[in-house]
Design a protein around this motif. Structure first.
Motif, mmCIF file in Angstrom:
data_model
loop_
_atom_site.group_PDB
_atom_site.id
_atom_site.type_symbol
_atom_site.label_atom_id
_atom_site.label_comp_id
_atom_site.label_asym_id
_atom_site.label_seq_id
_atom_site.Cartn_x
_atom_site.Cartn_y
_atom_site.Cartn_z
ATOM 1 N N ARG A 118 143.277 -74.252 -30.321
ATOM 2 C CA ARG A 118 142.485 -73.089 -29.923
ATOM 3 C C ARG A 118 141.565 -73.509 -28.794
ATOM 4 O O ARG A 118 141.279 -74.704 -28.637
ATOM 5 C CB ARG A 118 141.671 -72.543 -31.096
ATOM 6 C CG ARG A 118 140.575 -73.450 -31.572
ATOM 7 C CD ARG A 118 139.806 -72.854 -32.750
ATOM 8 N NE ARG A 118 139.805 -73.743 -33.882
ATOM 9 C CZ ARG A 118 138.744 -73.947 -34.675
ATOM 10 N NH1 ARG A 118 137.629 -73.285 -34.462
ATOM 11 N NH2 ARG A 118 138.814 -74.776 -35.679
ATOM 12 N N SER A 174 146.258 -70.626 -32.129
ATOM 13 C CA SER A 174 145.792 -69.852 -33.280
ATOM 14 C C SER A 174 144.265 -69.825 -33.239
ATOM 15 O O SER A 174 143.634 -70.795 -32.803
ATOM 16 C CB SER A 174 146.288 -70.526 -34.569
ATOM 17 O OG SER A 174 145.393 -70.285 -35.622
ATOM 18 N N GLU A 175 143.678 -68.697 -33.698
ATOM 19 C CA GLU A 175 142.207 -68.595 -33.730
ATOM 20 C C GLU A 175 141.608 -69.660 -34.638
ATOM 21 O O GLU A 175 140.448 -70.025 -34.511
ATOM 22 C CB GLU A 175 141.766 -67.206 -34.195
ATOM 23 C CG GLU A 175 142.084 -66.088 -33.202
ATOM 24 C CD GLU A 175 141.369 -66.265 -31.865
ATOM 25 O OE1 GLU A 175 140.232 -66.752 -31.844
ATOM 26 O OE2 GLU A 175 141.992 -65.930 -30.821
ATOM 27 N N GLU A 176 142.418 -70.151 -35.576
ATOM 28 C CA GLU A 176 141.969 -71.220 -36.481
ATOM 29 C C GLU A 176 142.560 -72.563 -36.072
ATOM 30 O O GLU A 176 142.647 -73.481 -36.890
ATOM 31 C CB GLU A 176 142.423 -70.924 -37.924
ATOM 32 C CG GLU A 176 142.002 -69.575 -38.481
ATOM 33 C CD GLU A 176 140.501 -69.510 -38.657
ATOM 34 O OE1 GLU A 176 139.951 -70.474 -39.185
ATOM 35 O OE2 GLU A 176 139.891 -68.514 -38.225
ATOM 36 N N GLU A 229 143.876 -76.161 -34.989
ATOM 37 C CA GLU A 229 143.312 -77.458 -35.415
ATOM 38 C C GLU A 229 142.779 -78.280 -34.251
ATOM 39 O O GLU A 229 141.793 -78.990 -34.381
ATOM 40 C CB GLU A 229 144.396 -78.262 -36.129
ATOM 41 C CG GLU A 229 144.807 -77.654 -37.456
ATOM 42 C CD GLU A 229 145.869 -78.469 -38.157
ATOM 43 O OE1 GLU A 229 146.032 -78.264 -39.366
ATOM 44 O OE2 GLU A 229 146.545 -79.302 -37.513
ATOM 45 N N ARG A 279 140.499 -81.559 -38.715
ATOM 46 C CA ARG A 279 139.401 -80.980 -39.519
ATOM 47 C C ARG A 279 138.097 -81.623 -39.096
ATOM 48 O O ARG A 279 138.088 -82.761 -38.630
ATOM 49 C CB ARG A 279 139.603 -81.253 -41.013
ATOM 50 C CG ARG A 279 140.931 -80.833 -41.545
ATOM 51 C CD ARG A 279 140.967 -79.352 -41.806
ATOM 52 N NE ARG A 279 142.335 -78.901 -41.842
ATOM 53 C CZ ARG A 279 142.696 -77.639 -41.896
ATOM 54 N NH1 ARG A 279 141.790 -76.689 -41.898
ATOM 55 N NH2 ARG A 279 143.957 -77.310 -41.932
#
Ligand SMILES: C[S@@+](CC[C@H](N)C(=O)[O-])C[C@H]1O[C@@H](n2cnc3c(N)ncnc32)[C@H](O)[C@@H]1O
Length: 371
Positions: free
Chosen positions: A135, A162-164, A166, A189
């Motif tokens: 992202r 993706s908005e989330e 990694e 993460r």
């Protein structure tokens, strides 16, 4: 209530019998990524640490102790070769590799040479960290230029956007105003999502904050440590991983919290006693502990304001009894007015250690000694 054991753990690094912004980010849903490995790269790269506001000084002190980190300016620095050592920084939320391009606007990054360099820069981070999506975080994310950059990067890297995502990419103008910087998060993460956290609870403390509190309180091998109201055990695990201590025990009235703390300690392979006991009625002798560290109920996720009005003064009173003459009490709370009122009426003396901003909360930590 069992008495604290006096046997000292062999060492922080010794494996022993297996036995939560400032609150915990959600644990990863999928399998945990392997270690980040940059093979065959001995060049120095520039990095920047991301920390929760309020933890900057703690993180800077932790960084200062990293051998080979050089040209340190605040939380920005150069580091040679593979950055695995940087991922062991415990008060830090994330480590970003950083590169600057001498382009006046982001559009310049779409130029052939610049884009090739950018793709190579991001690919190295992705291959080392095993990120499965990306992202972009930048002002003007919806602009045509950034949309195109997103599409081209997705194609070049073979990674979905993706908005989330990694692999977090941050784009920003360089401080001197003459170029643009791209920062790539090394790990899928945040570092505050610990490997050991197999159990999460509402109100669980962010592990980076727990680590910072122990650093500020002092890590002493001779300490007998008490963590009343231990919840999921964040303060216990983080301390157990920092080095030897004389004894350590945690208590909580909630059996689910006790089970949760035990599970996290087992995952961390640390043998620390956790009991289902009321912290205000332990039955332990006077002056049993040298360091008492508590993350009190804040009256939102855990507890309520009315019960805290009774709990806080009673807690300060009972901890005074349990603390050794030269001992320390560290308290983290978001009920600032209530706590400071109770403190003024107690026999404790001390000062504010830090205030940390996270997840819409801004709790303060206090370091207190017997007056
Ligand atoms: C803010 S939570 C602690 C969160 C913990 N630091 C963590 O990381 O999960 C407060 C905890 O205090 C416990 N508690 C409240 N009153 C207590 C008491 N008198 N004795 C022991 N535990 C208590 C609650 O059950 C809750 O688990």
């Amino acid at each position: 209530m069992p008495r604290p054991k006096t046997a000292r753990p062999k060492s922080a690094g010794t494996r022993t019998r297996p036995a939560h912004p400032a609150k915990v980010p959600q644990a990863p849903q999928r399998g945990r990524p392997g270690p980040v490995r940059f093979k065959h790269d001995t060049r120095a790269h520039e990095y920047e640490l991301e920390v929760l506001p309020g933890l900057e000084d703690v993180a800077a002190a932790e960084l200062a102790a990293v051998p080979q980190a050089r040209d340190i300016r605040g939380l920005r620095f150069w580091y040679p070769g593979s950055p695995e050592r940087l991922l062991r920084l415990r008060s830090v939320a994330a480590v970003y590799r950083l590169r600057r391009w001498d382009v006046p606007r982001p559009r310049g990054l779409l130029g052939h040479q610049q884009f090739e360099e950018l793709a190579e820069f991001v690919r190295a981070v992705q291959q080392a960290g095993g990120h499965t999506s990306f992202r972009i975080s930048a002002a003007g994310r919806e602009s045509d230029v950034l949309q195109r950059l997103t599409q081209d990067l997705s194609a070049a890297l073979g990674l979905p956007y993706s908005e989330e995502g990694e692999l977090v990419l941050r784009l920003r103008p360089a401080a001197d105003g003459t170029g643009w910087e791209v920062l790539a998060r090394l790990t899928p993460r945040p570092l505050s999502v610990r490997e050991w956290r197999v159990c999460n609870r509402a109100g669980g403390l962010n592990a980076s904050v727990a680590h910072a509190l122990h650093r500020l309180a002092g890590v002493r091998a001779e300490d007998r440590i008490f963590n009343p109201m231990c919840g999921s055990g964040t303060l216990l695990v983080e301390r157990a991983l920092m080095g030897p201590y004389e004894a350590m025990v945690g208590v909580d009235t909630d059996p689910d919290a006790v089970a949760c703390a035990r599970a996290n300690l087992a995952a961390a392979r640390r043998d620390v006693e956790v009991a289902q006991v009321d912290a205000l009625h332990t039955g332990l002798p006077d002056r049993s502990f040298d360091l008492i560290m508590a993350d009190l109920p804040w009256g939102d996720a855990v507890g309520d304001h009315a019960s805290n009005a009774e709990l806080y003064p009673a807690f300060l009173h009972e901890m005074y009894r349990l603390c050794s003459r030269s001992g320390r009490l560290v308290v983290l709370t978001h009920e600032l007015r209530l706590f400071e009122r109770a403190l003024a009426e107690s026999r404790w003396e001390g000062y504010e250690l830090l205030q940390v901003y996270s997840g819409g909360h801004h709790p303060k930590a206090y370091l207190l000694r017997r007056g």
